[in-house]
Design an enzyme around this catalytic site. Structure first.
Site, PDB file in Angstrom:
ATOM      1  N   LYS A   1     124.745  13.875   5.623  1.00 21.30           N
ATOM      2  CA  LYS A   1     124.711  15.108   4.823  1.00 21.30           C
ATOM      3  C   LYS A   1     126.080  15.362   4.183  1.00 21.30           C
ATOM      4  O   LYS A   1     126.151  15.900   3.073  1.00 21.30           O
ATOM      5  CB  LYS A   1     124.267  16.288   5.691  1.00 21.30           C
TER       6      LYS A   1
ATOM      7  N   TYR B   1     123.286  11.321  11.204  1.00 23.73           N
ATOM      8  CA  TYR B   1     122.672  12.423  10.459  1.00 23.73           C
ATOM      9  C   TYR B   1     123.711  13.324   9.801  1.00 23.73           C
ATOM     10  O   TYR B   1     123.669  13.535   8.584  1.00 23.73           O
ATOM     11  CB  TYR B   1     121.764  13.242  11.383  1.00 23.73           C
TER      12      TYR B   1
HETATM   13  N1  LIG Z   1     114.955  21.693  10.320  1.00 30.87           N
HETATM   14  C1  LIG Z   1     116.237  22.032  10.257  1.00 30.87           C
HETATM   15  O1  LIG Z   1     116.758  22.800  11.118  1.00 30.87           O
HETATM   16  C2  LIG Z   1     117.106  21.539   9.147  1.00 30.87           C
HETATM   17  C3  LIG Z   1     118.433  21.988   9.110  1.00 30.87           C
HETATM   18  C4  LIG Z   1     119.253  21.557   8.080  1.00 30.87           C
HETATM   19  C5  LIG Z   1     118.751  20.712   7.114  1.00 30.87           C
HETATM   20  N2  LIG Z   1     117.454  20.271   7.185  1.00 30.87           N
HETATM   21  C6  LIG Z   1     116.991  19.378   6.131  1.00 30.87           C
HETATM   22  O2  LIG Z   1     115.823  19.899   5.529  1.00 30.87           O
HETATM   23  C7  LIG Z   1     115.008  18.826   5.061  1.00 30.87           C
HETATM   24  C8  LIG Z   1     113.585  18.998   5.582  1.00 30.87           C
HETATM   25  O3  LIG Z   1     113.631  18.873   6.999  1.00 30.87           O
HETATM   26  P1  LIG Z   1     112.501  19.409   7.978  1.00 30.87           P
HETATM   27  O4  LIG Z   1     113.207  20.103   9.058  1.00 30.87           O
HETATM   28  O5  LIG Z   1     111.424  20.087   7.227  1.00 30.87           O
HETATM   29  O6  LIG Z   1     111.990  18.028   8.582  1.00 30.87           O
HETATM   30  P2  LIG Z   1     110.523  17.423   8.838  1.00 30.87           P
HETATM   31  O7  LIG Z   1     109.575  18.491   9.255  1.00 30.87           O
HETATM   32  O8  LIG Z   1     110.753  16.268   9.743  1.00 30.87           O
HETATM   33  O9  LIG Z   1     110.096  16.930   7.392  1.00 30.87           O
HETATM   34  C9  LIG Z   1     110.779  15.878   6.784  1.00 30.87           C
HETATM   35  C10 LIG Z   1     109.982  15.452   5.580  1.00 30.87           C
HETATM   36  O10 LIG Z   1     110.660  14.337   4.961  1.00 30.87           O
HETATM   37  C11 LIG Z   1     109.695  13.319   4.792  1.00 30.87           C
HETATM   38  N3  LIG Z   1     110.286  11.996   4.723  1.00 30.87           N
HETATM   39  C12 LIG Z   1     111.058  11.358   5.630  1.00 30.87           C
HETATM   40  N4  LIG Z   1     111.364  10.126   5.188  1.00 30.87           N
HETATM   41  C13 LIG Z   1     110.771  10.000   3.981  1.00 30.87           C
HETATM   42  C14 LIG Z   1     110.699   8.955   3.031  1.00 30.87           C
HETATM   43  N5  LIG Z   1     111.296   7.764   3.229  1.00 30.87           N
HETATM   44  N6  LIG Z   1     110.022   9.168   1.869  1.00 30.87           N
HETATM   45  C15 LIG Z   1     109.409  10.348   1.657  1.00 30.87           C
HETATM   46  N7  LIG Z   1     109.396  11.356   2.539  1.00 30.87           N
HETATM   47  C16 LIG Z   1     110.089  11.170   3.676  1.00 30.87           C
HETATM   48  C17 LIG Z   1     108.751  13.461   5.977  1.00 30.87           C
HETATM   49  O11 LIG Z   1     107.554  12.746   5.732  1.00 30.87           O
HETATM   50  P3  LIG Z   1     106.659  12.148   6.956  1.00 30.87           P
HETATM   51  O12 LIG Z   1     105.814  13.281   7.450  1.00 30.87           O
HETATM   52  O13 LIG Z   1     105.877  11.073   6.284  1.00 30.87           O
HETATM   53  O14 LIG Z   1     107.614  11.638   7.990  1.00 30.87           O
HETATM   54  C18 LIG Z   1     108.566  14.975   5.946  1.00 30.87           C
HETATM   55  O15 LIG Z   1     107.678  15.346   4.935  1.00 30.87           O
HETATM   56  C19 LIG Z   1     115.693  17.541   5.504  1.00 30.87           C
HETATM   57  O16 LIG Z   1     116.459  17.015   4.452  1.00 30.87           O
HETATM   58  C20 LIG Z   1     116.592  18.003   6.637  1.00 30.87           C
HETATM   59  O17 LIG Z   1     117.696  17.171   6.828  1.00 30.87           O
HETATM   60  C21 LIG Z   1     116.625  20.673   8.175  1.00 30.87           C
END
Ligand SMILES: NC(=O)c1ccc[n+]([C@@H]2O[C@H](COP(=O)([O-])OP(=O)(O)OC[C@H]3O[C@@H](n4cnc5c(N)ncnc54)[C@H](OP(=O)(O)O)[C@@H]3O)[C@@H](O)[C@H]2O)c1
Length: 241
Positions: A168, A164
């Site tokens: 990034k 992961y």
């Molecule tokens: N949460 C954190 O603390 C955090 C911190 C730093 C960065 N981020 C980044 O922020 C972004 C959003 O993360 P989040 O925390 O909101 O995660 P999340 O709640 O797990 O949401 C991830 C989203 O990405 C979608 N996704 C995954 N694989 C996909 C694919 N092949 N095609 C289309 N959609 C896909 C998921 O769809 P499904 O529902 O179908 O799985 C979901 O809508 C990510 O890039 C993550 O790395 C998050």
């Protein structure tokens, strides 16, 4: 062509992506809710519309060429252009993932979604973005991808992560290369980190809300024409590479 600003958010059915869509919708923009599950996409669109947003569903799996091509066609037919692309969809690949034991399949999955997925969607959407007066691309990255942070004693860097965090770092590097290539265009492309937010991605252990996490993406999506490109930012400002 629509007068409204047209945006597409990938992975917008839940978490930070949903809140980015809600925030852009609240600006009066027309927002494409990119999501691979029909059921979850439809539920998100309905919720956003109930809140007053001009939201529309975009079936989209970022790892699938045909799906991305169909999504591009959908936006072309609906709006004729794209103003803002938020590459938010991401996966961790599952934890723990120590470098000494990681399954190569986990590495491939993380890179396929978090890096190649971004490239696949961006390149497919670029012809539509080039028709915009002020195109913006936002890549949702993470400070765990900062090599400076990872090697700074005492910095908060998350768990040891073979797939992961490096995915990034890779995404940040790719963002810089896009900015170099697009330097003489009006397209601004930046990476943003939402902070540690409570979402499915981390078993809801994050300390910020997804809405708070969406703020940096909204800021980078609404940059003025003389705004930065090829940068990496969180709410506090530039993040070291
Ligand atoms: N949460 C954190 O603390 C955090 C911190 C730093 C960065 N981020 C980044 O922020 C972004 C959003 O993360 P989040 O925390 O909101 O995660 P999340 O709640 O797990 O949401 C991830 C989203 O990405 C979608 N996704 C995954 N694989 C996909 C694919 N092949 N095609 C289309 N959609 C896909 C998921 O769809 P499904 O529902 O179908 O799985 C979901 O809508 C990510 O890039 C993550 O790395 C998050």
């Amino acid at each position: 062509m629509s007068e409204r600003t047209i945006a597409l958010v990938t992975g917008a059915n839940k978490g930070i992506g949903y809140e980015i869509a809600a925030g852009l919708g609240a600006l009066g923009w027309s927002v494409g809710v990119g999501a691979r599950s029909d059921e979850h996409r439809q539920a998100a669109v309905e919720k956003l519309r109930a809140a007053g947003a001009d939201a529309f569903g975009v079936p989209l799996d970022v790892t699938d060429d045909a799906s991305v091509a169909a999504a591009t066609e959908l936006i072309e037919e609906r709006a004729g252009r794209l103003d803002v692309l938020v590459n938010n969809a991401g996966i961790t690949g599952g934890m723990p993932q120590t470098p000494t034991t990681v399954d190569p399949a986990t590495m491939l999955a993380a890179v396929e979604t978090n890096v190649i997925g971004v490239i696949r969607v961006t390149n497919a959407m670029l012809p539509l973005l080039r028709r915009s007066a002020s195109p913006r691309i936002v890549n949702m990255s993470s400070t765990v991808g900062s090599l400076t942070r990872q090697t700074t004693p005492g910095a908060e860097t998350g768990p040891i992560s073979a797939a992961y965090a490096p995915s990034k770092t890779f995404l940040n590097a790719v963002t810089v290369q896009y900015a170099k290539e697009l330097r003489d265009t009006n397209i601004l492309i930046n990476a943003g980190c939402p902070g540690f937010c409570a979402t499915d991605l981390n078993g809801f252990r994050g300390v910020r809300t997804p809405e708070q996490g969406a703020a940096i993406a909204i800021r980078l999506a609404t940059l003025p024409d003389d705004g930065p490109t090829g940068g990496f930012f969180d709410d506090a400002g530039p993040v070291p590479w």
